[in-house]
Motif scaffolding. Structure first.
Motif, PDB file in Angstrom:
ATOM      1  N   GLN A 127       0.801  -1.198  -0.051  1.00  0.00           N
ATOM      2  CA  GLN A 127      -0.224   0.041   0.063  1.00  0.00           C
ATOM      3  C   GLN A 127       0.820   1.348  -0.010  1.00  0.00           C
ATOM      4  O   GLN A 127       0.555   2.347  -0.696  1.00  0.00           O
ATOM      5  N   THR A 128       1.920   1.250   0.677  1.00  0.00           N
ATOM      6  CA  THR A 128       2.888   2.359   0.738  1.00  0.00           C
ATOM      7  C   THR A 128       3.370   2.497  -0.485  1.00  0.00           C
ATOM      8  O   THR A 128       3.437   3.762  -1.150  1.00  0.00           O
ATOM      9  N   ALA A 129       3.900   1.495  -1.275  1.00  0.00           N
ATOM     10  CA  ALA A 129       4.516   1.654  -2.664  1.00  0.00           C
ATOM     11  C   ALA A 129       3.417   2.272  -3.585  1.00  0.00           C
ATOM     12  O   ALA A 129       3.686   2.932  -4.507  1.00  0.00           O
ATOM     13  N   ILE A 130       2.177   1.747  -3.518  1.00  0.00           N
ATOM     14  CA  ILE A 130       1.256   2.295  -4.188  1.00  0.00           C
ATOM     15  C   ILE A 130       0.910   3.697  -3.854  1.00  0.00           C
ATOM     16  O   ILE A 130       0.807   4.551  -5.051  1.00  0.00           O
ATOM     17  N   ALA A 131       0.940   4.103  -2.727  1.00  0.00           N
ATOM     18  CA  ALA A 131       0.770   5.454  -2.407  1.00  0.00           C
ATOM     19  C   ALA A 131       1.845   6.581  -3.035  1.00  0.00           C
ATOM     20  O   ALA A 131       1.562   7.662  -3.438  1.00  0.00           O
ATOM     21  N   GLN A 132       3.085   5.891  -2.824  1.00  0.00           N
ATOM     22  CA  GLN A 132       4.079   6.682  -3.557  1.00  0.00           C
ATOM     23  C   GLN A 132       4.138   6.603  -5.110  1.00  0.00           C
ATOM     24  O   GLN A 132       4.258   7.754  -5.706  1.00  0.00           O
ATOM     25  N   ARG A 133       3.604   5.722  -5.836  1.00  0.00           N
ATOM     26  CA  ARG A 133       3.460   5.693  -7.217  1.00  0.00           C
ATOM     27  C   ARG A 133       2.434   6.699  -7.601  1.00  0.00           C
ATOM     28  O   ARG A 133       2.603   7.380  -8.487  1.00  0.00           O
TER      29      ARG A 133
END
Length: 647
Positions: free
Chosen positions: A238-244
């Motif tokens: 989820q953190t990676a998705i938010a960053q992307r």
């Protein structure tokens, strides 16, 4: 101020010149291209085929891409501040120049790629959130989720109602046997989340005991590791998705400067779509094409000059009366009557060959609106809004008509407010009383009427105005019928009832029975017209007299709404002003009074329009109006974001 005369064009030209001809016709903007009106058994029709338009699909894709890209920018970038700025002007050739559209296409592709990726990320994020919500109650469970039932041991996850106490669970399980282990992962108000591990020999009894308490089995899918480990992995993703997502949003924000190119791309595609749809309404052979359409008679010379430069044969004809139902309608009005087009179009356009109602309706519509609103303050707001938008935004089409009509009705509202002494109700007297309770403010002039004190006089005036409008409608209908050869209908309808009503009034005033005999003679002679047999004529006379008397009476009573809305608006404004003045504080008075007047203004703005339109469409139009026309829709360069500069 009438319905524009139309002519019909039929043209046969060379395929090689069709595209350029369509471009020039679109630039001219005066020809509505329709499907050929020939019979199916016509030999020429059998040799023709419907024109294909592969470019049309491409143009629609381009338009969709541009609009989606603009929507993406609108969702992720700050809104433009100057909403009243007029549309930028651009030459038609520059707008559709292919070299100018390349940048817009690339920007649309980049933005739509970002949009697609954002949608995919959102879908993945929603799925992860659902999985996290499913695993969260099991976060405290130390047993790996891949542990499954074996030949000796049954392992099962499940939930119990939150109302079941731990003691009840233990007692039930102990009663079923002692070869078990009950582990509770978490609990909330509604559920207890637990795992039961039991020897296979006692599994059936323990599960039965739990089901008696409300056990519901839970499956978490094929996962490995503990629930806590799975939750950690989900949160990391989820953190990676938010960053992307942040990166994509920054990328979209960086494309904000491409908005003009995208708008140009959208308008250019829109022009291409209109031309492609017109192309599909033509028919063709291998070498030639057939085109038919309607154009205003005033554009005959322009069309002839264009066609003389082409290798084609054409025929221009005036429509016959039997063609009128399919002839498009274009209204030509002056500054005072053009804004009423929006009223006419909301009702129905007049049939070609009949009357344009706008010149006759305009004075009544504007006057009636002012009578119902009747407030100088509201009128000033309407005039200011109209002037600002027309001056700054410079809208066209329906937008121009709306704000022009708002301004005209604002003038009428202001003048009627001056006659009744209303300025946001009694705002000024109430405000001065808050400042000085001894104030006895009066206007510099004596208002002619008071909506509250002169209610009977206003009602009688409303009924009188209704009589005037109905009489005008009857006169227009009478003249129209005479011009179109409907002499008998005019004499038996409008003329007869003028005589009947006049004799009825004269009989009531003088008591002379001569008027009674004249009245009866006119009723017998005219109201049975067209009916066969004595019985048919008697029924026709009776029905006609009843319908006309109740109809005229009901129509005239409808105009009482002029008084009702004037009274309602004035009283509501006075109530808000009075309530606002009670605390005796000037700031509270301004705040509460302005809020109440804003609400009253908004309600009256819509209510007066609806009731005014009802009086025109139901009480006035029925005497002369012939509806059923369809709007004239020429092939032209219609744009949304740019204004085509005249060359």
């Amino acid at each position: 101020m009438a319905i524009v005369a139309m002519r019909h064009l039929r043209l046969i030209g060379l395929q090689a010149e069709r595209e350029e001809m369509l471009r020039q016709l679109q630039h001219l903007g005066c020809l509505e291209i329709t499907e050929p009106g020939m019979a199916q058994d016509d030999p020429l029709m059998q040799r023709l085929r419907i024109s294909g338009s592969p470019e049309l699909a491409k143009a629609r894709e381009q338009y969709t891409a541009a609009e989606q890209a603009l929507q993406t920018l609108a969702e992720h970038t700050p809104k433009e501040k100057n909403k009243l700025a007029p549309l930028p002007a651009i030459a038609e050739k520059a707008l559709t120049d292919e070299t100018e559209l390349t940048g817009g296409r690339e920007a649309a592709r980049r933005l739509n790629d970002c949009r697609s990726e954002l949608a995919a990320l959102q879908s993945r994020s929603d799925k992860l959130a659902a999985e996290e919500a499913q695993l969260l109650p099991w976060e405290g469970l130390a047993t790996p989720l891949e542990c499954a039932t074996t030949e000796k041991v049954l392992i099962q996850l499940g939930t119990l109602p939150g109302t079941v106490s731990p003691e009840e669970i233990r007692e039930a399980l102990d009663a079923a046997g002692d070869l078990y282990e009950y582990t509770e992962a978490s609990a909330d108000r509604e559920r207890r989340y637990a795992m039961i591990t039991v020897h296979i020999s006692q599994a059936e009894d323990h599960i039965a005991a739990l089901k008696a308490l409300g056990w519901s089995r839970v499956t978490l899918g094929e996962r490995t590791g503990t629930a806590a480990e799975n939750l950690t992995a989900l949160r990391r993703e989820q953190t990676a998705i938010a960053q992307r997502r942040t990166e994509l949003e920054q990328q979209i924000t960086g494309e904000a400067g491409e908005r003009p190119q995208l708008r140009q791309l959208s308008d250019a595609a829109r022009i291409e779509i209109d031309r492609g749809e017109a192309r599909q309404r033509t028919m063709e052979t291998a070498e030639t094409f057939l085109l038919e359409g309607w154009f205003p008679a005033e554009n005959t010379k322009e069309l002839e000059m264009l066609l003389e430069c082409k290798t084609c044969a054409w025929q221009m004809t005036d429509p016959e009366p039997e063609d009128y139902p399919r002839v498009p309608v274009k209204l030509k009005n002056g500054r005072l009557t053009r804004p009423l087009n929006m009223v006419t179009e909301m009702y129905s356009l007049p049939l070609y060959g009949t009357l344009d109602p706008n010149p006759y309706m305009a004075p009544f519509f504007i006057l009636f609106y002012g009578i119902m609103m009747a407030d100088m303050g509201y009128g000033l707001l309407m005039m200011l809004a109209s002037l600002i938008v027309l001056k700054k935004k410079q809208p066209t089409g329906g937008g121009h008509d709306f704000f022009a009509l708002l301004g005209l009705c604002g003038v009428s509202t202001f003048l009627m407010g001056a006659l009744t002494g209303g300025f946001f109700g009694d705002f000024i007297p109430q405000m001065l009383k808050v400042i000085n309770p001894e104030s006895t403010f009066t206007w510099f002039w004596q208002p002619l009427l008071s909506p509250v004190n002169d209610i009977i006089l206003i009602m009688l005036g409303s009924l009188a105005l209704g009589c005037v409008q109905i009489l005008v409608g009857m006169i227009i209908g009478f003249i129209y019928k005479l011009k179109h050869g409907e002499v008998a209908e005019a004499l038996c309808e409008e003329a007869a009832w003028w005589v009947i009503i006049g004799c009825g009034i004269a009989l009531g005033v003088t008591g002379n029975k001569v008027f009674l005999w004249v009245l009866l003679a006119v009723v017998v002679v005219t109201q049975g017209y067209g009916k066969k047999g004595i019985g048919g004529k008697l029924v026709g006379i009776g029905g006609s007299v009843y319908n006309h008397i109740t109809g005229y009476f009901g129509d005239i009573l409808s105009y009482v709404r002029l008084m009702a809305l004037m009274l309602a608006g004035a009283v509501i404004a006075q109530v808000f002003n009075t309530l606002a003045a009670i605390p005796g504080n000037l700031i509270i008075f301004f705040a509460f009074s302005l809020l109440g007047n804003a609400l009253n203004f908004a309600l009256n703005l819509l209510g007066c329009y609806v009731h005014d339109m009802r009086l025109q469409c139901l009480e006035f139009f029925k005497y002369f109006y012939r509806d059923g026309g369809r709007p004239f829709q020429p092939v032209e360069a219609r744009t949304k974001y740019y204004r085509i500069a005249e060359q």
